[in-house]
Scaffold this motif. Structure first.
Motif, PDB file in Angstrom:
ATOM      1  N   ILE A 282      -0.187  41.687  -8.985  1.00 15.63           N
ATOM      2  CA  ILE A 282      -1.277  41.271  -8.108  1.00 15.63           C
ATOM      3  C   ILE A 282      -1.392  39.754  -8.146  1.00 15.63           C
ATOM      4  CG2 ILE A 282      -2.612  43.394  -8.323  1.00 15.63           C
ATOM      5  CD1 ILE A 282      -4.343  42.025 -10.417  1.00 15.63           C
ATOM      6  N   THR A 283      -1.967  39.198  -7.089  1.00 13.64           N
ATOM      7  CA  THR A 283      -2.228  37.764  -7.044  1.00 13.64           C
ATOM      8  C   THR A 283      -3.727  37.556  -7.233  1.00 13.64           C
ATOM      9  OG1 THR A 283      -0.375  37.410  -5.551  1.00 13.64           O
ATOM     10  CG2 THR A 283      -2.037  35.667  -5.658  1.00 13.64           C
ATOM     11  N   VAL A 284      -4.073  36.705  -8.186  1.00 15.93           N
ATOM     12  CA  VAL A 284      -5.471  36.404  -8.465  1.00 15.93           C
ATOM     13  C   VAL A 284      -5.710  34.939  -8.139  1.00 15.93           C
ATOM     14  CG1 VAL A 284      -7.279  36.315 -10.223  1.00 15.93           C
ATOM     15  CG2 VAL A 284      -5.562  38.118 -10.313  1.00 15.93           C
ATOM     16  N   GLU A 285      -6.685  34.703  -7.276  1.00  9.27           N
ATOM     17  CA  GLU A 285      -7.092  33.335  -6.952  1.00  9.27           C
ATOM     18  C   GLU A 285      -8.518  33.167  -7.452  1.00  9.27           C
ATOM     19  OE1 GLU A 285      -8.092  30.468  -3.153  1.00  9.27           O
ATOM     20  OE2 GLU A 285      -6.735  32.163  -2.861  1.00  9.27           O
ATOM     21  N   THR A 286      -8.750  32.094  -8.191  1.00  8.46           N
ATOM     22  CA  THR A 286     -10.087  31.898  -8.743  1.00  8.46           C
ATOM     23  C   THR A 286     -10.382  30.421  -8.945  1.00  8.46           C
ATOM     24  OG1 THR A 286     -11.615  32.582 -10.482  1.00  8.46           O
ATOM     25  CG2 THR A 286      -9.382  32.053 -11.166  1.00  8.46           C
ATOM     26  N   ARG A 287     -11.641  30.129  -8.991  1.00  8.52           N
ATOM     27  CA  ARG A 287     -12.116  28.848  -9.496  1.00  8.52           C
ATOM     28  C   ARG A 287     -13.109  29.207 -10.579  1.00  8.52           C
ATOM     29  NH1 ARG A 287     -15.011  24.311  -6.019  1.00  8.52           N
ATOM     30  NH2 ARG A 287     -16.877  25.263  -6.819  1.00  8.52           N
ATOM     31  N   ALA A 288     -12.730  28.846 -11.788  1.00  9.97           N
ATOM     32  CA  ALA A 288     -13.542  29.227 -12.942  1.00  9.97           C
ATOM     33  C   ALA A 288     -13.302  28.238 -14.067  1.00  9.97           C
ATOM     34  CB  ALA A 288     -13.177  30.640 -13.397  1.00  9.97           C
ATOM     35  N   ARG A 289     -14.123  28.347 -15.064  1.00 11.90           N
ATOM     36  CA  ARG A 289     -13.993  27.510 -16.245  1.00 11.90           C
ATOM     37  C   ARG A 289     -13.112  28.267 -17.240  1.00 11.90           C
ATOM     38  NH1 ARG A 289     -16.467  23.081 -17.090  1.00 11.90           N
ATOM     39  NH2 ARG A 289     -17.998  23.454 -15.483  1.00 11.90           N
ATOM     40  N   PHE A 290     -11.989  27.647 -17.603  1.00 11.39           N
ATOM     41  CA  PHE A 290     -11.059  28.249 -18.550  1.00 11.39           C
ATOM     42  C   PHE A 290     -11.120  27.479 -19.858  1.00 11.39           C
ATOM     43  CE2 PHE A 290      -9.339  29.781 -14.624  1.00 11.39           C
ATOM     44  CZ  PHE A 290      -8.798  31.007 -14.939  1.00 11.39           C
ATOM     45  N   GLY A 291     -11.122  28.222 -20.946  1.00 14.05           N
ATOM     46  CA  GLY A 291     -11.040  27.646 -22.274  1.00 14.05           C
ATOM     47  C   GLY A 291     -10.015  28.439 -23.048  1.00 14.05           C
ATOM     48  N   TYR A 292      -9.442  27.831 -24.067  1.00  9.47           N
ATOM     49  CA  TYR A 292      -8.454  28.554 -24.849  1.00  9.47           C
ATOM     50  C   TYR A 292      -8.376  28.017 -26.258  1.00  9.47           C
ATOM     51  CZ  TYR A 292      -5.751  24.669 -22.848  1.00  9.47           C
ATOM     52  OH  TYR A 292      -5.337  23.437 -22.416  1.00  9.47           O
ATOM     53  N   SER A 293      -7.808  28.833 -27.128  1.00  7.51           N
ATOM     54  CA  SER A 293      -7.590  28.444 -28.516  1.00  7.51           C
ATOM     55  C   SER A 293      -6.141  28.003 -28.635  1.00  7.51           C
ATOM     56  CB  SER A 293      -7.833  29.626 -29.452  1.00  7.51           C
ATOM     57  OG  SER A 293      -9.157  30.082 -29.300  1.00  7.51           O
ATOM     58  N   ALA A 294      -5.931  26.818 -29.187  1.00  3.79           N
ATOM     59  CA  ALA A 294      -4.583  26.267 -29.294  1.00  3.79           C
ATOM     60  C   ALA A 294      -4.442  25.550 -30.629  1.00  3.79           C
ATOM     61  CB  ALA A 294      -4.330  25.305 -28.139  1.00  3.79           C
ATOM     62  N   PRO A 295      -3.205  25.230 -31.018  1.00  6.70           N
ATOM     63  CA  PRO A 295      -2.989  24.544 -32.294  1.00  6.70           C
ATOM     64  C   PRO A 295      -3.706  23.184 -32.342  1.00  6.70           C
ATOM     65  CG  PRO A 295      -0.912  25.297 -31.364  1.00  6.70           C
ATOM     66  CD  PRO A 295      -1.963  25.522 -30.330  1.00  6.70           C
TER      67      PRO A 295
END
Length: 181
Positions: free
Chosen positions: A93-106
């Motif tokens: 599926i194709t997902v189009e969004t405008r949202a706030r993304f956060g992630y855990s990284a080194p």
């Protein structure tokens, strides 16, 4: 009340309808009677009495009219809905969004939570998981987690070619979200 992702799936499914569902209350009630078999069954579906179902052919309160419309749309053209879901579960599926993304990284990388506009083709496995979560009624939070995992794999890690240390992606503050298949 459905969440953003469930509503996006519903919009995507409606785009595949080959025929519009009945628009009048009388037409909608008649369709539900045909599908469910009896006035009593329609009344149970809508959470009203059997006598009310017959009255609703002429007029219904706005909240009941919405319930009637939702009941019709959820049953409308199930073969087409099933066929398109099966195709999406096989191809993605194709997902189009405008949202706030956060992630855990080194340590040493930026994991700042920020607004992004993304259009990403998620692999078929995520489409299957998303449809399964919806069918099982797991709720919007679980569906957000599935979409976030898909974004992690397909966008942030570019299907295994970068950012392998990225451990978790979260979607917050969704401005809009559309799903296409």
């Amino acid at each position: 009340m459905a969440g953003e992702i469930e509503e996006a799936i519903e919009r995507a499914e409606r785009s595949h309808f080959t025929q519009d569902p009945p628009k009048t209350l009388k037409g909608q009630i008649n369709y539900l009677l045909k599908q469910l078999g009896s006035t009593k069954a329609v009344a149970a579906e809508l959470g009203v009495t059997a006598d009310s179902v017959n009255r609703y052919r002429r007029r219904a309160r706005p909240d009941v009219a919405v319930r009637i419309d939702d009941a019709v749309r959820s049953r409308w053209q199930p073969g087409i809905r099933k066929r398109h879901r099966k195709k999406a579960a096989a191809s993605g599926i194709t997902v189009e969004t405008r949202a706030r993304f956060g992630y855990s990284a080194p340590v040493g990388t930026t994991d700042e939570n920020r607004l992004r506009r993304l259009t990403v083709k998620l692999p078929a496995s995520y489409a299957r998981r998303l449809f399964d979560a919806q069918d099982r009624g797991l709720g919007d939070q679980r569906m957000r987690e599935i979409v976030a995992e898909g974004f992690k794999e397909a966008y942030f890690q570019d299907n295994g070619s970068r950012a392998m240390g990225l451990s978790e992606v979260k979607i917050n503050d969704i401005d809009y979200l559309d799903i296409e298949y």
